[in-house]
Design a protein around this motif. Sequence first.
Motif, PDB file in Angstrom:
ATOM      1  N   HIS A  28       8.406   7.106   4.078  1.00 56.33           N
ATOM      2  CA  HIS A  28       8.123   6.856   2.674  1.00 56.33           C
ATOM      3  C   HIS A  28       8.626   5.463   2.304  1.00 56.33           C
ATOM      4  N   ALA A  29       8.815   5.185   1.025  1.00 55.77           N
ATOM      5  CA  ALA A  29       9.160   3.855   0.506  1.00 55.77           C
ATOM      6  C   ALA A  29       7.997   2.887   0.615  1.00 55.77           C
ATOM      7  N   GLU A  30       6.778   3.384   0.673  1.00 59.43           N
ATOM      8  CA  GLU A  30       5.582   2.559   0.619  1.00 59.43           C
ATOM      9  C   GLU A  30       4.597   3.212  -0.345  1.00 59.43           C
ATOM     10  N   MET A  31       3.806   2.400  -1.009  1.00 59.99           N
ATOM     11  CA  MET A  31       2.713   2.944  -1.801  1.00 59.99           C
ATOM     12  C   MET A  31       1.717   3.613  -0.864  1.00 59.99           C
ATOM     13  N   ALA A  32       0.952   4.572  -1.378  1.00 60.07           N
ATOM     14  CA  ALA A  32      -0.082   5.203  -0.568  1.00 60.07           C
ATOM     15  C   ALA A  32      -1.014   4.120  -0.036  1.00 60.07           C
ATOM     16  N   SER A  33      -1.199   4.059   1.275  1.00 60.11           N
ATOM     17  CA  SER A  33      -1.935   2.957   1.865  1.00 60.11           C
ATOM     18  C   SER A  33      -2.481   3.353   3.226  1.00 60.11           C
ATOM     19  N   TYR A  34      -3.270   2.460   3.799  1.00 62.16           N
ATOM     20  CA  TYR A  34      -3.786   2.635   5.156  1.00 62.16           C
ATOM     21  C   TYR A  34      -3.596   1.321   5.891  1.00 62.16           C
ATOM     22  N   ASN A  35      -3.005   1.373   7.070  1.00 65.51           N
ATOM     23  CA  ASN A  35      -2.736   0.164   7.856  1.00 65.51           C
ATOM     24  C   ASN A  35      -3.956  -0.162   8.698  1.00 65.51           C
ATOM     25  N   VAL A 128       2.091  -9.411  -1.646  1.00 65.23           N
ATOM     26  CA  VAL A 128       2.947  -8.943  -2.728  1.00 65.23           C
ATOM     27  C   VAL A 128       2.143  -8.009  -3.620  1.00 65.23           C
ATOM     28  N   ARG A 129       2.848  -7.154  -4.320  1.00 63.51           N
ATOM     29  CA  ARG A 129       2.229  -6.267  -5.291  1.00 63.51           C
ATOM     30  C   ARG A 129       3.014  -6.365  -6.597  1.00 63.51           C
ATOM     31  N   GLY A 130       2.438  -5.849  -7.667  1.00 64.68           N
ATOM     32  CA  GLY A 130       3.125  -5.852  -8.945  1.00 64.68           C
ATOM     33  C   GLY A 130       2.796  -7.085  -9.772  1.00 64.68           C
ATOM     34  N   LYS A 131       3.470  -7.228 -10.898  1.00 62.56           N
ATOM     35  CA  LYS A 131       3.243  -8.376 -11.768  1.00 62.56           C
ATOM     36  C   LYS A 131       4.483  -8.682 -12.582  1.00 62.56           C
ATOM     37  N   ARG A 132       4.425  -9.796 -13.290  1.00 59.66           N
ATOM     38  CA  ARG A 132       5.544 -10.258 -14.090  1.00 59.66           C
ATOM     39  C   ARG A 132       5.886  -9.248 -15.186  1.00 59.66           C
ATOM     40  N   GLY A 133       7.176  -9.085 -15.443  1.00 56.65           N
ATOM     41  CA  GLY A 133       7.618  -8.192 -16.507  1.00 56.65           C
ATOM     42  C   GLY A 133       8.585  -7.146 -15.995  1.00 56.65           C
ATOM     43  N   ASN A 134       9.284  -6.496 -16.921  1.00 61.00           N
ATOM     44  CA  ASN A 134      10.140  -5.385 -16.526  1.00 61.00           C
ATOM     45  C   ASN A 134       9.269  -4.145 -16.296  1.00 61.00           C
ATOM     46  N   ILE A 135       9.883  -3.039 -15.906  1.00 61.16           N
ATOM     47  CA  ILE A 135       9.118  -1.874 -15.486  1.00 61.16           C
ATOM     48  C   ILE A 135       8.274  -1.308 -16.628  1.00 61.16           C
ATOM     49  N   VAL A 136       8.770  -1.418 -17.863  1.00 65.67           N
ATOM     50  CA  VAL A 136       8.007  -0.916 -19.011  1.00 65.67           C
ATOM     51  C   VAL A 136       6.812  -1.818 -19.286  1.00 65.67           C
ATOM     52  N   GLN A 137       7.031  -3.135 -19.238  1.00 67.60           N
ATOM     53  CA  GLN A 137       5.945  -4.075 -19.513  1.00 67.60           C
ATOM     54  C   GLN A 137       4.883  -4.060 -18.418  1.00 67.60           C
ATOM     55  N   ILE A 142       3.499  -2.172 -11.314  1.00 66.75           N
ATOM     56  CA  ILE A 142       4.936  -2.102 -11.066  1.00 66.75           C
ATOM     57  C   ILE A 142       5.506  -3.507 -11.030  1.00 66.75           C
ATOM     58  N   GLU A 143       6.827  -3.592 -10.977  1.00 70.71           N
ATOM     59  CA  GLU A 143       7.467  -4.887 -10.783  1.00 70.71           C
ATOM     60  C   GLU A 143       7.207  -5.376  -9.362  1.00 70.71           C
ATOM     61  N   TYR A 144       7.573  -6.613  -9.110  1.00 71.06           N
ATOM     62  CA  TYR A 144       7.260  -7.235  -7.825  1.00 71.06           C
ATOM     63  C   TYR A 144       7.860  -6.492  -6.631  1.00 71.06           C
ATOM     64  N   ALA A 145       7.114  -6.487  -5.530  1.00 72.66           N
ATOM     65  CA  ALA A 145       7.624  -5.979  -4.256  1.00 72.66           C
ATOM     66  C   ALA A 145       6.726  -6.535  -3.145  1.00 72.66           C
ATOM     67  N   PHE A 146       7.281  -6.616  -1.956  1.00 71.98           N
ATOM     68  CA  PHE A 146       6.489  -7.046  -0.806  1.00 71.98           C
ATOM     69  C   PHE A 146       5.616  -5.894  -0.304  1.00 71.98           C
ATOM     70  N   VAL A 147       4.511  -6.237   0.301  1.00 74.82           N
ATOM     71  CA  VAL A 147       3.646  -5.273   0.994  1.00 74.82           C
ATOM     72  C   VAL A 147       3.359  -5.825   2.389  1.00 74.82           C
ATOM     73  N   PRO A 148       3.819  -5.142   3.455  1.00 79.66           N
ATOM     74  CA  PRO A 148       4.591  -3.900   3.423  1.00 79.66           C
ATOM     75  C   PRO A 148       6.013  -4.136   2.901  1.00 79.66           C
TER      76      PRO A 148
END
Length: 256
Positions: A28-35, A128-137, A142-148
């Motif tokens: 786990h610790a990954e978004m649902a995805s396919y490699n 990368v995934r996510g966008k600028r802003g806090n979790i509510v905004q 979601i907030e920034y994170a690397f993919v994978p």
Amino acid sequence: IDAPECVLGAWSKQNQHGNAIDQDTGAHAEMASYNLTIPNEIAQACVIRIRYNISTNDYDGWATDFASNDDVSPVTNDPNIDIGTGVELEIDINTSQFGRTFQDRSYVFTIKKRSNEVGSGTIHNLNVRGKRGNIVQAYPAIEYAFVPFRLETEQYDYLHIQFHGSDFNAAKNPNNGEGWKFSDRTNMVEVVNENVQFPIHENNAQFFAQNEGWVSAMSLLGQQAILDQKSVNNADGDDPYMCMKAGELDGDADDY
């Protein structure tokens, strides 16, 4: 061409916009995805189709299609259910949101010949995934994170870094962030470990090659430092490569 791979989708709770659990490995610790491993065959136009399906066991999905609408539909909006108490219980159901395809996207891409420099080495995509802003905004993103989220490579593997950005953070009620007020950028610095927030000084860098400009290029992204409010007033409103958060050293380099 080999037969397509058929695997179980990652499990997550309903309406969960977070990490999922792989049903085959338990990881786990990954978004649902396919490699996806890109084939070696050179091609000018390849198509990938991604669909986001929601299924339900409240009716036989394999025997239900477009002909099962209106009066013959197996489900109705907000049905009243007899649960044996003498009072029917209304179930909150919207049939247009019930067992369906929510997203259907197709993309065209090209497979190019590897350069002689790369040869047959393994190439890993880092996005990368996510966008600028806090979790509510940022919600429902979601907030920034690397993919994978975690990437382990071998020596002599290659890393294909694909970061994206935008200059359209809302002017009214903008999302929180650093740097130019309208920009959306992703940079990269080296740290001691994932529990330490402060970046390593260039002299101690191990991941980025020393004396080749990688530390500056990946951390500052070509941005120039703004050192006074006058410069901010003149430049910060219309230049994504001017940043008051980037200061110039006064000769006392941090040896962290």
